[in-house]
Scaffold this active site. Structure first.
Site, PDB file in Angstrom:
ATOM      1  N   ARG A  89       0.828  -1.212   0.000  1.00  0.00           N
ATOM      2  CA  ARG A  89       0.000   0.000   0.000  1.00  0.00           C
ATOM      3  C   ARG A  89       0.858   1.255   0.000  1.00  0.00           C
ATOM      4  O   ARG A  89       0.544   2.220  -0.707  1.00  0.00           O
ATOM      5  CB  ARG A  89      -0.936  -0.024   1.207  1.00  0.00           C
ATOM      6  CG  ARG A  89      -2.086  -1.010   1.072  1.00  0.00           C
ATOM      7  CD  ARG A  89      -3.093  -0.825   2.186  1.00  0.00           C
ATOM      8  NE  ARG A  89      -2.541  -1.174   3.488  1.00  0.00           N
ATOM      9  CZ  ARG A  89      -2.527  -2.397   3.991  1.00  0.00           C
ATOM     10  NH1 ARG A  89      -3.013  -3.410   3.274  1.00  0.00           N
ATOM     11  NH2 ARG A  89      -2.025  -2.637   5.181  1.00  0.00           N
ATOM     12  N   ASP A 106       0.057 -19.148   1.101  1.00  0.00           N
ATOM     13  CA  ASP A 106      -0.786 -19.492   2.255  1.00  0.00           C
ATOM     14  C   ASP A 106      -1.052 -20.994   2.284  1.00  0.00           C
ATOM     15  O   ASP A 106      -1.021 -21.634   3.333  1.00  0.00           O
ATOM     16  CB  ASP A 106      -2.118 -18.746   2.197  1.00  0.00           C
ATOM     17  CG  ASP A 106      -2.000 -17.304   2.659  1.00  0.00           C
ATOM     18  OD1 ASP A 106      -0.968 -16.957   3.258  1.00  0.00           O
ATOM     19  OD2 ASP A 106      -2.947 -16.534   2.425  1.00  0.00           O
TER      20      ASP A 106
END
Length: 250
Positions: A89, A106
């Protein structure tokens, strides 16, 4: 890792937890993320290091029954999930690639955690039933994630989260493993928490899998019915024009 992907719509409780917990950790981790950016470290590098740390913590400590220290190591590296998203971000680099990499790794990390449990019970833990339960948790977790991804890939919303999602699977398993590890420090009877947690995760994952399969089946039937209705309506609109053209022909 989920911080750079698109999360499923959370329940009210999860939304509240997400709101306040993320606000706190964002304030804490933003300076560290900014430091890594200045040092030329990329979000992808943080994601890879975090996953490697989780794998090491799970496959080095868990198969030896060192659940407390394994959980500590895994928990430390899990924070990379927040750091890489924070970095992305700040750098304005949130991307489909980042979401794909996070989600893929993940699955690798989850496999290492439950694989570590399975190796313990297959070895010194000497419990083939719990070894099988651990393997089921590993496999069902992968399939639960796949059902949602596959459903969305064929254009369905898959508007259900399910009883036990990834976050719940990890929290239940890691907290139970860490507490069970206190048995090595002389805390009696606490080692039963991990077997109980694995059974809970196994049953919850099975229920979640069924929920998602049923939802995809329902949404698929609704989508096909809607498509058939549209095709029928379009055909009905075209028929009068064809008839009028036929009548006008001498």
């Amino acid at each position: 890792m989920a911080s750079r992907g698109h999360a499923a719509t959370p329940t009210l409780g999860k939304a509240m937890l997400n709101k306040y917990a993320r606000a706190f950790f964002t304030r804490v981790l933003t300076p560290f993320a900014a430091f890594l950016i200045r040092r030329g470290v990329s979000p992808d590098t943080v994601t890879l290091i975090g996953t490697a740390g989780v794998i090491a913590g799970a496959l080095v400590f868990y198969p030896r029954g060192e659940f407390f220290w394994g959980t500590i190591v895994i928990t430390l590296f899990v924070f990379s999930d927040l750091v890489d998203g924070n970095m992305a971000r700040q750098m304005g680099r949130s991307s489909r690639w980042g979401a794909f990499l996070d989600s893929t790794l993940d699955r690798v990390a989850d496999g290492a955690i439950f694989g570590g449990f399975a190796l313990w019970y297959a070895g010194k833990g000497d419990d083939l039933a719990l070894c099988a339960v651990s393997i089921f948790c590993l496999a069902s977790g992968q399939v639960v994630s796949y059902t949602k991804a596959r459903g969305e890939s064929i254009g369905l919303p898959v508007a259900v989260n399910g009883l036990v999602e990834r976050a719940e699977r990890l929290v239940i398993s890691l907290v139970a493993a860490g507490l069970s590890g206190l048995h090595a420090f002389g805390v009696p009877g606490i080692d039963v928490l991990l077997p109980v947690a694995l059974w809970i995760v196994a049953v919850g994952s099975l229920v979640t899998l069924i929920q998602r399969v049923v939802t995809v089946r329902r949404e698929s039937a609704e989508a096909e019915a809607a498509a058939a209705a549209e095709a029928s309506a379009a055909s009905t609109q075209e028929t009068p024009d064809t008839n009028r053209n036929s009548e006008a022909t001498p």
